[in-house]
Design a protein around this motif. Structure first.
Motif, short mmCIF file in Angstrom:
data_model
loop_
_atom_site.label_atom_id
_atom_site.label_comp_id
_atom_site.label_asym_id
_atom_site.label_seq_id
_atom_site.Cartn_x
_atom_site.Cartn_y
_atom_site.Cartn_z
N ARG A 153 -3.69 -0.36 -3.09
CA ARG A 153 -4.51 0.67 -2.41
C ARG A 153 -5.91 0.67 -3.42
O ARG A 153 -6.04 0.41 -4.54
CB ARG A 153 -3.91 1.95 -2.60
CG ARG A 153 -2.71 2.30 -1.65
CD ARG A 153 -2.27 3.82 -1.66
NE ARG A 153 -1.92 4.39 -2.55
CZ ARG A 153 -0.74 4.60 -3.25
NH1 ARG A 153 0.41 3.85 -2.51
NH2 ARG A 153 -0.22 5.34 -4.15
N ASP A 160 -10.91 -0.46 -12.29
CA ASP A 160 -10.81 1.02 -11.75
C ASP A 160 -11.00 1.94 -12.29
O ASP A 160 -11.81 3.08 -12.01
CB ASP A 160 -9.32 1.33 -11.15
CG ASP A 160 -9.23 0.56 -9.62
OD1 ASP A 160 -9.88 -0.04 -9.14
OD2 ASP A 160 -8.39 1.07 -9.04
N SER A 165 -9.16 3.01 -4.00
CA SER A 165 -9.66 4.61 -4.11
C SER A 165 -11.28 4.42 -4.21
O SER A 165 -11.73 3.65 -5.34
CB SER A 165 -8.85 5.34 -4.81
OG SER A 165 -9.64 6.58 -5.04
N ILE A 204 0.99 -1.40 0.12
CA ILE A 204 0.13 0.04 -0.17
C ILE A 204 0.74 1.41 -0.16
O ILE A 204 0.29 2.33 -0.23
CB ILE A 204 -1.11 0.13 1.17
CG1 ILE A 204 -0.35 -0.19 2.54
CG2 ILE A 204 -1.95 -0.93 0.86
CD1 ILE A 204 -1.38 0.07 3.66
N GLN A 211 -3.67 15.87 -6.00
CA GLN A 211 -3.84 15.01 -5.06
C GLN A 211 -4.87 15.29 -3.93
O GLN A 211 -4.54 16.51 -3.30
CB GLN A 211 -2.56 14.83 -4.48
CG GLN A 211 -2.54 13.32 -3.89
CD GLN A 211 -0.83 12.98 -3.47
OE1 GLN A 211 0.08 13.57 -3.93
NE2 GLN A 211 -0.61 11.72 -2.92
N LYS A 271 -3.37 8.11 -6.28
CA LYS A 271 -4.55 7.41 -5.20
C LYS A 271 -4.09 6.11 -5.33
O LYS A 271 -4.10 5.40 -4.39
CB LYS A 271 -5.73 7.69 -5.71
CG LYS A 271 -6.40 9.13 -5.44
CD LYS A 271 -7.67 9.24 -6.37
CE LYS A 271 -8.01 10.77 -6.46
NZ LYS A 271 -8.75 11.04 -7.82
N VAL A 272 -3.70 5.38 -6.33
CA VAL A 272 -3.62 3.80 -6.38
C VAL A 272 -1.90 3.88 -6.98
O VAL A 272 -1.33 2.70 -6.47
CB VAL A 272 -4.48 3.23 -7.41
CG1 VAL A 272 -4.12 1.74 -7.43
CG2 VAL A 272 -5.90 3.60 -6.76
N VAL A 303 -8.63 7.18 -0.29
CA VAL A 303 -8.02 6.01 -0.24
C VAL A 303 -8.31 5.14 1.01
O VAL A 303 -8.13 5.72 2.15
CB VAL A 303 -6.58 6.27 -0.47
CG1 VAL A 303 -5.76 4.83 -0.41
CG2 VAL A 303 -6.23 7.07 -1.72
#
Length: 314
Positions: free
Chosen positions: A40, A221, A42, A5, A148, A21-22, A47
């Motif tokens: 991770r 995703d 999201s 992660i 972000q 995020k990922v 997250v």
């Protein structure tokens, strides 16, 4: 189960690192990027505190297969995948928008429609539609690429051009590429008994000024899939569609009173729930690729990644 992660690599020639995020993006000299797909998760631009086993590998491997399957239509940034969780390619200057394309009234579009809106990103949605109806033609509904921690925001083509976020000439190329990729993605999905409902693409310019596809494509995703089998029956009965996407996580969060809004508390994800999410991701991998998922060795993911990347650059 062991998941990755967060990362803290220092590859030879490394000049910068960006934590998304990922994905974690490592910039090297000579315009090279090493992108590590973490585990991770999201949702609603938040997250989750726990990782999903094998999620990074699944996303990276689906994206790789889809990049290869669309390279004849649109040039892309990818050069190699030296590790199940890693993609290496050319650094590009990204456009500050995401090209979202929707074939069906689902997800965000359906929520907006239910709230009474008939215009989405400057595109008119016909009256008299119900959730999960197919649009007469796929619609492009761009979003500004969030910094972000910020939320992506809907934006119209007119506003993009007015604010000079993208030039008219470049935007027309992005539109064409988006429609071509969605058509190919729809065809690939159909062969696997799936419907590609909606998806997003990101583009950038490489060192030669060429517009190329970047990031991931046609993964759970970035995309929403319905099972084609039973779609019509479920739709006629106003039943929820059987789908393979991240939407099931969003729905679980909504049921637990969380949509990423201020003051809302993130619900606890049990080990059993996390395992079920992992299984759903594996199911999508096998469904969309038509191949059995082979779990990589996760006993020490960080060491495995580092060794594979270093071997690649030797």
């Amino acid at each position: 189960m062991n998941t990755i992660i967060k990362t803290d690599f220092n590859f030879p020639g490394q000049t910068d690192v960006y934590k998304g995020k990922v994905r974690d993006v490592y910039t090297l000299k000579n315009n090279k990027l090493v992108i590590v797909a973490t585990d991770r998760l999201s949702a609603f631009d938040v997250v989750m505190p726990k990782g999903i086993p094998y999620k990074g590998q699944i996303l990276n491997q689906i994206a790789t297969k889809m990049m290869e399957a669309t390279r004849d239509l649109v040039p892309n940034w990818l050069e190699a995948t030296p590790d199940p969780n890693v993609a290496v390619g050319q650094a590009c200057e990204p456009f500050k928008i995401e090209m979202v394309i929707r074939g069906y009234l689902a997800g965000h579009a359906a929520r907006e429609y239910k709230a009474g809106k008939r215009m989405l990103c400057g595109v008119e949605m016909p009256n008299g539609m119900k959730e999960n109806d197919k649009f007469p033609e796929p619609i492009i509904t761009p979003a500004t690429k969030a910094e972000q921690g910020d939320h992506d925001e809907d934006i119209s083509k007119e506003e993009i051009l007015k604010r000079a976020i993208v030039s008219k000439e470049d935007y027309e190329i992005l539109e064409k590429y988006t429609r071509d990729l969605f058509k190919r993605g729809t065809e690939i999905a159909a062969k696997r008994g799936l419907i590609l409902v909606d998806t997003k693409y990101e583009f950038g310019k490489n060192a030669d000024g060429e517009i190329v596809l970047i990031d991931e494509i046609h993964t759970p995703d970035s995309s929403r899939y319905f099972y084609a089998d039973g779609y019509r029956e479920r739709h006629d009965k106003d039943e929820p569609q059987k789908q393979l996407s991240k939407e099931f996580v969003r729905q679980w969060l909504i049921e637990n009173n969380f949509q990423g809004k201020e003051g809302q508390i993130l619900p606890e994800m049990s080990d059993e729930y996390i395992e079920s999410v992992s299984e759903r991701y594996i199911e999508l991998y096998e469904k969309i690729t038509g191949e059995t998922f082979v779990k990589s060795d996760i006993s020490n993911i960080e060491t495995r990644i580092e060794n594979n990347v270093l071997d690649y650059f030797k």
